[in-house]
Design a protein around this motif. Sequence first.
Motif, PDB file in Angstrom:
ATOM      1  N   GLY A  24       0.813  -1.206   0.000  1.00 54.49           N
ATOM      2  CA  GLY A  24       0.000   0.000   0.000  1.00 54.49           C
ATOM      3  C   GLY A  24       0.847   1.256   0.000  1.00 54.49           C
ATOM      4  N   TRP A  25       1.883   1.261   0.795  1.00 52.53           N
ATOM      5  CA  TRP A  25       2.776   2.412   0.828  1.00 52.53           C
ATOM      6  C   TRP A  25       3.554   2.539  -0.465  1.00 52.53           C
ATOM      7  N   LEU A  26       3.938   1.418  -1.052  1.00 54.69           N
ATOM      8  CA  LEU A  26       4.678   1.455  -2.312  1.00 54.69           C
ATOM      9  C   LEU A  26       3.820   2.081  -3.413  1.00 54.69           C
ATOM     10  N   GLY A  27       2.553   1.705  -3.479  1.00 59.56           N
ATOM     11  CA  GLY A  27       1.647   2.293  -4.453  1.00 59.56           C
ATOM     12  C   GLY A  27       1.465   3.782  -4.231  1.00 59.56           C
ATOM     13  N   ALA A  28       1.411   4.209  -2.983  1.00 58.83           N
ATOM     14  CA  ALA A  28       1.263   5.630  -2.674  1.00 58.83           C
ATOM     15  C   ALA A  28       2.502   6.422  -3.078  1.00 58.83           C
ATOM     16  N   ILE A  29       3.666   5.870  -2.817  1.00 53.50           N
ATOM     17  CA  ILE A  29       4.915   6.553  -3.175  1.00 53.50           C
ATOM     18  C   ILE A  29       5.048   6.653  -4.689  1.00 53.50           C
ATOM     19  N   ILE A  30       4.742   5.569  -5.391  1.00 49.97           N
ATOM     20  CA  ILE A  30       4.803   5.585  -6.852  1.00 49.97           C
ATOM     21  C   ILE A  30       3.782   6.582  -7.403  1.00 49.97           C
ATOM     22  N   GLY A  31       2.611   6.640  -6.797  1.00 55.29           N
ATOM     23  CA  GLY A  31       1.595   7.601  -7.223  1.00 55.29           C
ATOM     24  C   GLY A  31       2.023   9.042  -7.028  1.00 55.29           C
ATOM     25  N   ILE A  32       2.682   9.333  -5.919  1.00 53.79           N
ATOM     26  CA  ILE A  32       3.154  10.694  -5.657  1.00 53.79           C
ATOM     27  C   ILE A  32       4.223  11.095  -6.672  1.00 53.79           C
ATOM     28  N   ILE A  33       5.105  10.172  -7.003  1.00 53.32           N
ATOM     29  CA  ILE A  33       6.112  10.454  -8.027  1.00 53.32           C
ATOM     30  C   ILE A  33       5.431  10.699  -9.375  1.00 53.32           C
ATOM     31  N   GLY A  34       4.393   9.924  -9.673  1.00 50.42           N
ATOM     32  CA  GLY A  34       3.634  10.128 -10.903  1.00 50.42           C
ATOM     33  C   GLY A  34       2.939  11.480 -10.942  1.00 50.42           C
ATOM     34  N   ILE A  35       2.439  11.934  -9.796  1.00 43.51           N
ATOM     35  CA  ILE A  35       1.807  13.256  -9.725  1.00 43.51           C
ATOM     36  C   ILE A  35       2.830  14.345 -10.038  1.00 43.51           C
ATOM     37  N   ILE A  36       4.000  14.241  -9.454  1.00 45.20           N
ATOM     38  CA  ILE A  36       5.044  15.237  -9.690  1.00 45.20           C
ATOM     39  C   ILE A  36       5.448  15.260 -11.158  1.00 45.20           C
ATOM     40  N   LEU A  37       5.636  14.088 -11.748  1.00 42.95           N
ATOM     41  CA  LEU A  37       6.001  14.036 -13.164  1.00 42.95           C
ATOM     42  C   LEU A  37       4.877  14.555 -14.057  1.00 42.95           C
ATOM     43  N   GLY A  38       3.643  14.280 -13.684  1.00 48.38           N
ATOM     44  CA  GLY A  38       2.507  14.770 -14.464  1.00 48.38           C
ATOM     45  C   GLY A  38       2.404  16.284 -14.456  1.00 48.38           C
ATOM     46  N   VAL A  39       2.635  16.887 -13.312  1.00 48.40           N
ATOM     47  CA  VAL A  39       2.586  18.351 -13.209  1.00 48.40           C
ATOM     48  C   VAL A  39       3.709  18.970 -14.039  1.00 48.40           C
ATOM     49  N   GLN A  40       4.893  18.380 -13.973  1.00 47.95           N
ATOM     50  CA  GLN A  40       6.012  18.909 -14.749  1.00 47.95           C
ATOM     51  C   GLN A  40       5.797  18.727 -16.243  1.00 47.95           C
ATOM     52  N   ALA A  41       5.189  17.616 -16.656  1.00 54.72           N
ATOM     53  CA  ALA A  41       4.992  17.346 -18.072  1.00 54.72           C
ATOM     54  C   ALA A  41       3.864  18.186 -18.661  1.00 54.72           C
ATOM     55  N   LYS A  42       2.961  18.693 -17.832  1.00 55.07           N
ATOM     56  CA  LYS A  42       1.888  19.553 -18.340  1.00 55.07           C
ATOM     57  C   LYS A  42       2.430  20.860 -18.908  1.00 55.07           C
ATOM     58  N   LYS A  43       3.626  21.241 -18.536  1.00 51.86           N
ATOM     59  CA  LYS A  43       4.228  22.476 -19.030  1.00 51.86           C
ATOM     60  C   LYS A  43       4.725  22.320 -20.472  1.00 51.86           C
ATOM     61  N   ILE A  44       4.878  21.093 -20.945  1.00 54.01           N
ATOM     62  CA  ILE A  44       5.321  20.830 -22.310  1.00 54.01           C
ATOM     63  C   ILE A  44       4.072  20.685 -23.181  1.00 54.01           C
ATOM     64  N   PRO A  45       3.903  21.540 -24.177  1.00 56.48           N
ATOM     65  CA  PRO A  45       2.646  21.519 -24.957  1.00 56.48           C
ATOM     66  C   PRO A  45       2.391  20.197 -25.693  1.00 56.48           C
ATOM     67  N   GLU A  46       3.418  19.513 -26.151  1.00 60.10           N
ATOM     68  CA  GLU A  46       3.230  18.267 -26.886  1.00 60.10           C
ATOM     69  C   GLU A  46       2.753  17.126 -25.999  1.00 60.10           C
ATOM     70  N   GLN A  47       3.001  17.210 -24.713  1.00 53.35           N
ATOM     71  CA  GLN A  47       2.677  16.127 -23.785  1.00 53.35           C
ATOM     72  C   GLN A  47       1.514  16.481 -22.872  1.00 53.35           C
ATOM     73  N   LYS A  48       0.776  17.515 -23.213  1.00 53.38           N
ATOM     74  CA  LYS A  48      -0.263  17.982 -22.302  1.00 53.38           C
ATOM     75  C   LYS A  48      -1.360  16.943 -22.066  1.00 53.38           C
ATOM     76  N   GLY A  49      -1.801  16.256 -23.120  1.00 55.27           N
ATOM     77  CA  GLY A  49      -2.884  15.284 -22.977  1.00 55.27           C
ATOM     78  C   GLY A  49      -2.482  14.066 -22.179  1.00 55.27           C
ATOM     79  N   ILE A  50      -1.345  13.470 -22.525  1.00 53.51           N
ATOM     80  CA  ILE A  50      -0.904  12.267 -21.812  1.00 53.51           C
ATOM     81  C   ILE A  50      -0.462  12.616 -20.389  1.00 53.51           C
ATOM     82  N   ALA A  51       0.027  13.850 -20.208  1.00 53.02           N
ATOM     83  CA  ALA A  51       0.405  14.278 -18.859  1.00 53.02           C
ATOM     84  C   ALA A  51      -0.829  14.419 -17.969  1.00 53.02           C
ATOM     85  N   SER A  52      -1.916  14.916 -18.540  1.00 47.29           N
ATOM     86  CA  SER A  52      -3.158  15.032 -17.766  1.00 47.29           C
ATOM     87  C   SER A  52      -3.695  13.661 -17.381  1.00 47.29           C
TER      88      SER A  52
END
Length: 83
Positions: A24-52
């Motif tokens: 359960g904790w492993l899934g939460a940690i992986i999810g938090i890392i995914g959230i951070i990467l998603g927020v950073q990738a939203k700044k790139i216009p080509e990756q906006k859809g997949i980042a969302s």
Amino acid sequence: MGVASLVLGILSIVLGVFGGISSGWLGAIIGIIGIILGVQAKKIPEQKGIASAGFVCSVIGTILSLLFYMACAACVGGIASLA
């Protein structure tokens, strides 16, 4: 980064639902890392859809992981109190 966010989000959903109390904790940690990467990738216009999509999957996976972890911990605590 958008693809990595999506992969981590899907992985955190799978670990949250099928992982049980030990991952359960492993899934939460992986999810938090995914959230951070998603927020950073939203700044790139080509990756906006997949980042969302990665951001949404990561948020859902983090919530599910923590929710199922707390539910499993409560069940184990309830069973332990009966003995």
